[in-house]
Enzyme design. Structure first.
Site, PDB file in Angstrom:
ATOM      1  N   THR A 240     -10.786  -4.661  10.968  1.00  0.00           N
ATOM      2  CA  THR A 240     -10.758  -5.654  12.048  1.00  0.00           C
ATOM      3  C   THR A 240     -11.066  -5.036  13.412  1.00  0.00           C
ATOM      4  OG1 THR A 240      -9.452  -7.469  12.990  1.00  0.00           O
ATOM      5  CG2 THR A 240      -8.248  -5.492  12.461  1.00  0.00           C
TER       6      THR A 240
ATOM      7  N   ILE B 299       0.843  -1.204   0.000  1.00  0.00           N
ATOM      8  CA  ILE B 299       0.000   0.000   0.000  1.00  0.00           C
ATOM      9  C   ILE B 299       0.876   1.251   0.000  1.00  0.00           C
ATOM     10  CG2 ILE B 299      -1.897   1.201   1.167  1.00  0.00           C
ATOM     11  CD1 ILE B 299      -2.564  -1.585   2.488  1.00  0.00           C
TER      12      ILE B 299
ATOM     13  N   SER C 181      11.769  -5.568   5.519  1.00  0.00           N
ATOM     14  CA  SER C 181      11.525  -6.925   6.018  1.00  0.00           C
ATOM     15  C   SER C 181      10.466  -7.629   5.184  1.00  0.00           C
ATOM     16  CB  SER C 181      11.097  -6.884   7.488  1.00  0.00           C
ATOM     17  OG  SER C 181       9.915  -6.128   7.627  1.00  0.00           O
TER      18      SER C 181
ATOM     19  N   TYR D  43      -2.915  -9.587  15.640  1.00  0.00           N
ATOM     20  CA  TYR D  43      -2.687  -8.511  14.667  1.00  0.00           C
ATOM     21  C   TYR D  43      -3.753  -7.426  14.843  1.00  0.00           C
ATOM     22  CZ  TYR D  43      -3.260  -6.009  10.292  1.00  0.00           C
ATOM     23  OH  TYR D  43      -3.437  -5.009   9.369  1.00  0.00           O
TER      24      TYR D  43
ATOM     25  N   SER E  24      -7.545  -0.877  10.328  1.00  0.00           N
ATOM     26  CA  SER E  24      -8.187  -1.971   9.601  1.00  0.00           C
ATOM     27  C   SER E  24      -9.622  -2.132  10.082  1.00  0.00           C
ATOM     28  CB  SER E  24      -7.397  -3.251   9.890  1.00  0.00           C
ATOM     29  OG  SER E  24      -8.158  -4.378   9.556  1.00  0.00           O
TER      30      SER E  24
ATOM     31  N   LYS F  86      -3.823  -3.173  16.107  1.00  0.00           N
ATOM     32  CA  LYS F  86      -4.455  -2.026  15.434  1.00  0.00           C
ATOM     33  C   LYS F  86      -5.374  -1.282  16.403  1.00  0.00           C
ATOM     34  CE  LYS F  86      -2.507  -2.525  11.473  1.00  0.00           C
ATOM     35  NZ  LYS F  86      -1.470  -1.562  11.079  1.00  0.00           N
TER      36      LYS F  86
HETATM   37  P1  NAD Z   1       3.430  -4.558   3.548  1.00  0.00           P
HETATM   38  O1  NAD Z   1       4.013  -5.642   4.396  1.00  0.00           O
HETATM   39  O2  NAD Z   1       3.504  -4.707   2.077  1.00  0.00           O
HETATM   40  O3  NAD Z   1       4.073  -3.154   3.951  1.00  0.00           O
HETATM   41  C1  NAD Z   1       4.563  -2.886   5.246  1.00  0.00           C
HETATM   42  C2  NAD Z   1       5.965  -2.331   5.092  1.00  0.00           C
HETATM   43  O4  NAD Z   1       6.498  -2.034   6.380  1.00  0.00           O
HETATM   44  C3  NAD Z   1       6.929  -3.343   4.440  1.00  0.00           C
HETATM   45  O5  NAD Z   1       7.618  -2.684   3.384  1.00  0.00           O
HETATM   46  C4  NAD Z   1       7.888  -3.743   5.564  1.00  0.00           C
HETATM   47  O6  NAD Z   1       9.188  -3.996   5.071  1.00  0.00           O
HETATM   48  C5  NAD Z   1       7.829  -2.517   6.452  1.00  0.00           C
HETATM   49  N1  NAD Z   1       8.103  -2.770   7.877  1.00  0.00           N
HETATM   50  C6  NAD Z   1       7.593  -3.735   8.676  1.00  0.00           C
HETATM   51  N2  NAD Z   1       8.044  -3.589   9.938  1.00  0.00           N
HETATM   52  C7  NAD Z   1       8.832  -2.484   9.937  1.00  0.00           C
HETATM   53  C8  NAD Z   1       9.575  -1.814  10.930  1.00  0.00           C
HETATM   54  N3  NAD Z   1       9.594  -2.247  12.192  1.00  0.00           N
HETATM   55  N4  NAD Z   1      10.275  -0.704  10.594  1.00  0.00           N
HETATM   56  C9  NAD Z   1      10.286  -0.250   9.317  1.00  0.00           C
HETATM   57  N5  NAD Z   1       9.604  -0.857   8.323  1.00  0.00           N
HETATM   58  C10 NAD Z   1       8.880  -1.959   8.633  1.00  0.00           C
HETATM   59  O7  NAD Z   1       1.918  -4.377   4.015  1.00  0.00           O
HETATM   60  P2  NAD Z   1       0.732  -3.525   3.362  1.00  0.00           P
HETATM   61  O8  NAD Z   1      -0.291  -4.463   2.869  1.00  0.00           O
HETATM   62  O9  NAD Z   1       1.270  -2.486   2.461  1.00  0.00           O
HETATM   63  O10 NAD Z   1       0.149  -2.862   4.677  1.00  0.00           O
HETATM   64  C11 NAD Z   1       0.545  -1.576   5.110  1.00  0.00           C
HETATM   65  C12 NAD Z   1      -0.158  -1.265   6.411  1.00  0.00           C
HETATM   66  O11 NAD Z   1      -1.561  -1.370   6.226  1.00  0.00           O
HETATM   67  C13 NAD Z   1       0.187  -2.227   7.547  1.00  0.00           C
HETATM   68  O12 NAD Z   1       0.256  -1.472   8.750  1.00  0.00           O
HETATM   69  C14 NAD Z   1      -0.974  -3.154   7.581  1.00  0.00           C
HETATM   70  O13 NAD Z   1      -1.178  -3.724   8.846  1.00  0.00           O
HETATM   71  C15 NAD Z   1      -2.116  -2.230   7.194  1.00  0.00           C
HETATM   72  N6  NAD Z   1      -3.268  -2.927   6.619  1.00  0.00           N
HETATM   73  C16 NAD Z   1      -3.091  -3.748   5.543  1.00  0.00           C
HETATM   74  C17 NAD Z   1      -4.174  -4.433   5.011  1.00  0.00           C
HETATM   75  C18 NAD Z   1      -4.006  -5.381   3.851  1.00  0.00           C
HETATM   76  O14 NAD Z   1      -4.880  -6.206   3.616  1.00  0.00           O
HETATM   77  N7  NAD Z   1      -2.935  -5.302   3.069  1.00  0.00           N
HETATM   78  C19 NAD Z   1      -5.452  -4.277   5.582  1.00  0.00           C
HETATM   79  C20 NAD Z   1      -5.601  -3.415   6.675  1.00  0.00           C
HETATM   80  C21 NAD Z   1      -4.501  -2.746   7.174  1.00  0.00           C
END
Ligand code: NAD
Ligand code: UDP
Length: 338
Positions: A127, A13, A35, A150, A125, A154
């Site tokens: 959730t 995202i 990561s 998880y 989220s 949130k």
């Molecule tokens: P993603 O894993 O693709 O992106 C998260 C990014 O954060 C990754 O690039 C990862 O390398 C980085 N990261 C993780 N821990 C870190 C840390 N401690 N320090 C620095 N960087 C770190 O996930 P996404 O789907 O792009 O989701 C982005 C956000 O949206 C997240 O917080 C996720 O919980 C939330 N979210 C996602 C969804 C979904 O379905 N994709 C739904 C609701 C909420």
């Protein structure tokens, strides 16, 4: 134009949001520990946008890195994506999730306070509604305890930000409650690149379509829904990215803490997704019905009226676009960014 720190900006995202920010002429600083992402995503973001951004490889739990960033750049606001997001894994290693998602967020907000930066858009989220309410879910409904660790992280961060905003009027937080993000950039150059076996429906389907997985397991066909399979609100990732730019504009002008649902308002079943994917993309998805997945609810979709009214945001993409773009990305990048 304002300068925005995007934590987790290399992720699924985050990368789409970086494009939207660059297109709107913001200066973008990305902090990501890579990561769950690849620096290649940010190369492609800059190529698509025709503009550059700054990338710092580092962790939101590292105060030193955060202080350096805030000292070096005149950050106006933060969009906070960084965190761990696998529901199943959060049940196995809860402390790791609490550390990245809760301690990481506290660390970030502390560094913001030290630097005098008070505006943040948080990735929350749907959730946080738990399974307490019938859909459509609206922001006036009380949140409830999510049934996994998880989701718990949130809810905790949402509540913490609410209390922080109540304690000091300089703070301004947007809690964006995402429904189910899917799709990819229309160019097919960036998209979702899960490591290992995908947890989510859409990347699983595209990996079956591309021959990486044998068949889709549909988790449950005995739900109280029109065709017995789970119903969700799928939102195109570019629409979701644009919602962040709208929320950012709102937060640059207003104080306090406010939640917005980011979904289309339309519930779609797993079978409808599978069948439409086949029809639109001309591929066959082998599948079987499997038992329900622990923790899943039958139906979850948004009332998105508040975001439309207050953020001036409107989803632009249809289901057909979500399915086409997901497939386009997977076909062009069968191994993701690798
Ligand atoms: P993603 O894993 O693709 O992106 C998260 C990014 O954060 C990754 O690039 C990862 O390398 C980085 N990261 C993780 N821990 C870190 C840390 N401690 N320090 C620095 N960087 C770190 O996930 P996404 O789907 O792009 O989701 C982005 C956000 O949206 C997240 O917080 C996720 O919980 C939330 N979210 C996602 C969804 C979904 O379905 N994709 C739904 C609701 C909420
Ligand atoms: N689902 C499925 N098979 C899969 C992955 C997901 O049937 O391999 C179903 C899941 O039970 C839910 C819907 O697809 O009804 C969306 O699940 P996803 O994990 O993508 O998102 P969630 O709504 O759980 O956040």
């Amino acid at each position: 134009m304002a300068t925005i720190l995007v934590t987790g900006g290399a992720g699924y995202i985050g990368s789409h949001t970086c494009i939207a920010l660059l297109a709107a002429d913001y200066e973008v600083i990305v902090l990501d520990n890579l990561s769950n992402s690849s620096p290649e995503a940010l190369q492609r973001v800059q190529k698509i946008a025709g503009k550059s951004l700054q990338f710092i490889e580092g962790d939101i739990r590292d105060s030193r890195v955060l202080d350096q960033i805030f000292a070096e750049y005149a950050i106006d606001a933060v969009i906070h994506f960084a965190g761990l997001k696998a529901v199943g894994e959060s049940q196995q290693i809860p402390l790791t999730y609490f550390d990245h998602n809760i301690s990481g967020s506290i660390n970030l907000v502390q560094a913001m306070q030290r630097a005098g930066v008070f505006r943040l858009v948080f990735s929350s989220s749907a959730t946080v509604y738990g399974d307490a309410h019938p859909s459509p879910l609206n922001e006036n409904m009380p949140t409830a305890m999510p049934n996994n660790n998880y989701g718990y992280t949130k809810l905790v961060v949402e509540q913490m930000l609410e209390k922080l905003a109540a304690s000091d009027e300089r703070w301004s937080f947007a809690l964006l409650r995402y429904f189910n993000p899917v799709g990819a950039h229309p160019t097919g150059h960036i998209g979702e690149d899960p490591q290992g076996i995908p947890n989510n429906l859409m990347p699983y389907i595209t990996q079956v379509a591309v021959g990486k997985r044998e068949k889709l397991s549909i988790f449950g066909n005995d739900y109280d829904t029109p065709d017995g399979t789970g119903v969700r609100d799928y939102i195109h990732v570019v629409d979701l990215a644009n919602a962040h730019v709208c929320a950012l504009k709102n937060r640059l002008q207003q104080q306090g803490c406010r939640a917005w649902n980011i979904g289309t308002g339309r519930g779609i079943s797993v079978l409808e997704i599978k069948n439409s994917f086949e029809q639109i993309n001309g591929v066959t998805i082998a599948f079987e019905f499997a038992p329900r997945r622990a923790g899943d609810i039958a139906t979850c979709f948004a009332d998105n009226a508040r975001a439309i009214a207050e953020l001036g945001w409107q989803p632009q993409y249809q289901l057909e676009d979500m399915l086409k773009h997901s497939w386009n990305w997977q076909k062009q990048n069968p191994q993701g960014y690798r």
